[in-house]
Motif scaffolding. Structure first.
Motif, mmCIF file in Angstrom:
data_model
loop_
_atom_site.group_PDB
_atom_site.id
_atom_site.type_symbol
_atom_site.label_atom_id
_atom_site.label_comp_id
_atom_site.label_asym_id
_atom_site.label_seq_id
_atom_site.Cartn_x
_atom_site.Cartn_y
_atom_site.Cartn_z
ATOM 1 N N UNK A 208 2.511 -6.846 9.943
ATOM 2 C CA UNK A 208 1.683 -7.772 9.153
ATOM 3 C C UNK A 208 1.554 -7.234 7.741
ATOM 4 N N UNK A 209 1.978 -8.045 6.775
ATOM 5 C CA UNK A 209 1.917 -7.650 5.355
ATOM 6 C C UNK A 209 0.714 -8.307 4.695
ATOM 7 N N UNK A 210 -0.193 -7.420 4.158
ATOM 8 C CA UNK A 210 -1.370 -7.897 3.429
ATOM 9 C C UNK A 210 -1.314 -7.306 2.035
ATOM 10 N N UNK A 211 -0.762 -8.101 1.100
ATOM 11 C CA UNK A 211 -0.538 -7.583 -0.249
ATOM 12 C C UNK A 211 0.531 -6.532 -0.226
ATOM 13 N N UNK A 212 0.189 -5.316 -0.666
ATOM 14 C CA UNK A 212 1.160 -4.218 -0.697
ATOM 15 C C UNK A 212 1.099 -3.346 0.556
ATOM 16 N N UNK A 213 0.200 -3.685 1.474
ATOM 17 C CA UNK A 213 0.025 -2.880 2.668
ATOM 18 C C UNK A 213 0.652 -3.581 3.867
#
Length: 684
Positions: A150-155
């Motif tokens: 799961x990609x949340x922004x750059x994380x």
């Protein structure tokens, strides 16, 4: 200068052939691969027939296609699935729900403690739903992957996919959070607000997932080891299999893919040029020695060369795209087309030369050459009359079956068993058979492009309602009836010796069209006892008879009759004498006359079909002179006429055997007896 121009004009046909020869060689060499060629031929499962072989240089061992395919499959199976979390949607939904909930709570006028409970409940539901996200379910979602990224922004974080909420789970989850049922009015309002305003904020990132997968696939190494220079690869007599086979294939690929220096490249091109030039030289020599009438016709030579180049181009394109599809190409169309327009021997000879040239292009060349030559032979032997469509379908089925059998044999030799057959190859052979049926429209196209004639055109020409034959029946009805009888005799003879029956029948129908210019000078058209030859000298009468050949050729050309039919007009009397008027002149002058005034101009027959027509024409015409038809009389007549033609050398160029001549005699005797069979006389 004038002499040079005259010489060029006189030899323009040879100059054109030379230009065609050079242009064709250049084009074929250009199409050939320019890499090196491994000088040893080997097959899986067979012994290494050469001396002990050592590596000529350092090279990498290539992985097999199966190994690479398995590695790619493993990468695809273990590749990460990326999902994108949208923070903006989560924040927007949260603000919208909170705003609508506050508005609803004000309107209901409930106490503050209950309001706080409901606010906390709403906040808890939203936080739970958007902790990992609400999944937008599409066709791209890969349910078989239990763990996703799961990609949340750059994380990014790896989570179980079942932690994401789906639409089918939302309502049950909200109900479970609100708890006690039946719900109060306020709780129902809150539930509806939440259910209506919640929006998916997580979606499968197809582009990013595919990009990461391709990066991983691109990192695959296509080699799995190194062989050093002078390292032993295989001993003489060792079976080519397993690791030996992989190393030899790797070395062969290395030879073919090396970047050659300018000097090496030029030598390779030079070698190809010599070999291709030899192949086309053999084709030209064959035409000049055995098919002189084709060799003299530049259009026909161009047509043959064009078809060879077309096949080479087709195979080159397939090999450049993916060599595993080479058996889809319907190469047997080449002998089919050449047999339709010329003859079987030329078709097979050209096919074999073309397949040998293709051996420089295709992988596993020995298997390819063997299969294609066998298929070409079956094609030539099985298809006799292309105008009969059933023959083509049956022949294509036989060709496809031969492909199956030959490939099966090669496979069990190479694998040592029948368990590893490539089923796709059988599908390719089936497609090949279907594509071969395209030969009929292709023949029609070639007819129009090169002004040639095939069996389909012969079928149209043999229609007795065609304008020229109808004119013959009106102006010279006796000659027309004679032509029909000759056509029937000739067709029967051709069938018995496996000659082109449609061609000889059509030629027979047109062979005497020149007689319609002066029909009354030929006995079959004389309805009265008046003979116009009585008013002429034997020499003049002979000239009128001979002229029906010349006039027939002129009339045929005027009506655009194909050259293959005109050949029958020119050759059906060969160089024989107008014997009746020759003997009349001899009796008149009391000396031997000059034969040139009584001799047909020729040429003599140069094919089985034209030879058949000569025999049938002479026999049918002479049979009318028998006053009392008997079986013995017909036997004597046929033997006398055919033997005389043989003694005069009329069949020297006809490529017809003594056995075939005996068969033709037998057919003629039988047919004449049937035609002149006398019925018993019935009582009045």
């Amino acid at each position: 200068m004038k002499k040079i121009i005259n010489k060029l004009l006189v030899n323009h046909s040879l100059i054109y052939k030379l230009f065609l020869y050079i242009a064709t060689i250049t084009l074929v060499v250009y199409l050939f691969p320019k890499g090196g060629q491994f000088k040893y031929e080997f097959q899986k499962g067979k012994p290494w027939e050469y001396e002990n072989y050592y590596a000529p240089f350092d090279f990498a061992i290539q992985k097999t296609e199966d190994e690479i395919a398995l590695e790619k499959e493993q990468i695809r199976a273990s590749s990460k699935q990326f999902y994108e979390y949208n923070e903006d949607i989560a924040l927007q939904v949260k603000n919208t729900i909170n705003s609508k909930v506050e508005e609803a709570l004000i309107n209901e006028g409930i106490d503050e403690e209950e309001k706080n409970r409901l606010r906390n409940l709403v906040s808890q539901i939203i936080n739970n739903v958007y902790e990992y996200g609400y999944l937008e379910v599409t066709t791209d979602v890969k349910d078989e992957f239990p763990v996703i990224t799961l990609r949340r922004g750059n994380k990014s974080q790896e989570i179980a996919i079942n932690k994401l909420f789906k639409t089918s789970q939302i309502l049950n989850f909200i109900n479970s959070k609100i708890g006690n049922q039946p719900f109060s009015q306020e709780e129902n309002i809150i539930l509806n607000i939440i259910y209506e305003e919640l929006k998916p904020n997580v979606k499968f990132d197809t582009e990013f997932t595919e990009r990461v997968l391709q990066e991983n696939l691109n990192k695959i190494s296509y080699t799995k080891g190194l062989v050093s220079e002078n390292e032993r690869i295989i001993f003489k007599g060792d079976i080519v299999q397993g690791e030996n086979l992989i190393i030899l294939n790797s070395l062969k690929s290395e030879f073919e893919s090396q970047v050659w220096s300018k000097s090496s490249y030029n030598w390779i091109v030079f070698g190809y040029t010599i070999l291709v030039a030899l192949a086309f030289s053999m084709l030209l020599l064959f035409l000049r020695k055995y098919r002189s009438e084709i060799f003299e016709n530049n259009t026909k030579v161009t047509f043959i060369f064009f078809n060879v180049v077309l096949i080479v181009l087709l195979i080159t394109l397939i090999v450049k795209y993916d060599a595993k599809y080479i058996y889809i190409a319907p190469i047997v169309i080449l002998p089919l087309v050449l047999k339709a327009f010329f003859d079987a021997r030329l078709g097979l000879f050209t096919h074999v030369l073309t397949v040998l040239l293709l051996g420089f292009i295709v992988p596993n060349s020995f298997e390819f050459i063997f299969l294609q030559i066998i298929a070409g032979i079956v094609t030539i032997l099985t298809i006799s009359e292309l105008h009969k469509r059933a023959n083509l379908f049956i022949s294509v089925a036989q060709i496809t079956f031969v492909y199956f059998i030959a490939y099966f044999a090669f496979s069990i030799i190479q694998e040592g068993n029948a368990h590893n057959l490539d089923i796709d190859k059988f599908l390719y052979f089936t497609i090949n058979g279907g594509a071969t049926l395209f030969v009929l429209p292709l023949i029609y196209i070639f007819e129009k492009l090169f002004s040639l004639v095939s069996d389909e055109s012969l079928k149209e020409l043999s229609n007795t309602n065609s304008s020229l034959l109808r004119e013959l029946s009106e102006k010279a009805p006796g000659t027309f009836q004679h032509s029909l009888q000759v056509a029937n005799l000739a067709e029967a003879c051709a069938i018995e010796i496996n000659a082109n029956s449609m061609l000889v029948r059509t030629g027979a129908l047109y062979h005497d069209i020149g007689k319609m210019m002066n029909p009354m000078y030929f006995t079959e058209n004389q309805s009265t006892n008046v003979n116009p030859h009585n008013e002429l000298t034997p020499r003049d009468s002979a000239q009128i008879i001979i002229n029906h050949i010349i006039k027939g050729v002129e009339l045929a050309k005027k009506n655009r009759i194909p050259d293959r039919i005109i050949d029958f007009i020119r050759t059906h009397h060969g160089t024989s004498l107008v014997y009746y008027f020759y003997k009349t002149e001899e009796a008149l002058i009391g000396a031997v006359p000059d034969k040139k005034h009584f001799q047909y101009p020729g040429p003599i027959p140069f094919s089985k079909e034209t030879a058949i027509l000569m025999m049938c024409d002479s026999v049918e015409a002479a049979s009318k002179s028998i006053k009392e038809p008997t079986a013995q009389a017909f036997d004597i007549l046929v033997e006398k006429i055919v033997n005389k033609q043989m003694e005069e050398g009329q069949f020297m160029n006809a490529d017809i055997t003594f056995k075939e001549l005996q068969i033709i005699k037998k057919v003629l005797k039988k047919k004449l007896k049937n035609i002149y069979h006398l019925r018993i006389e019935y009582p009045e």
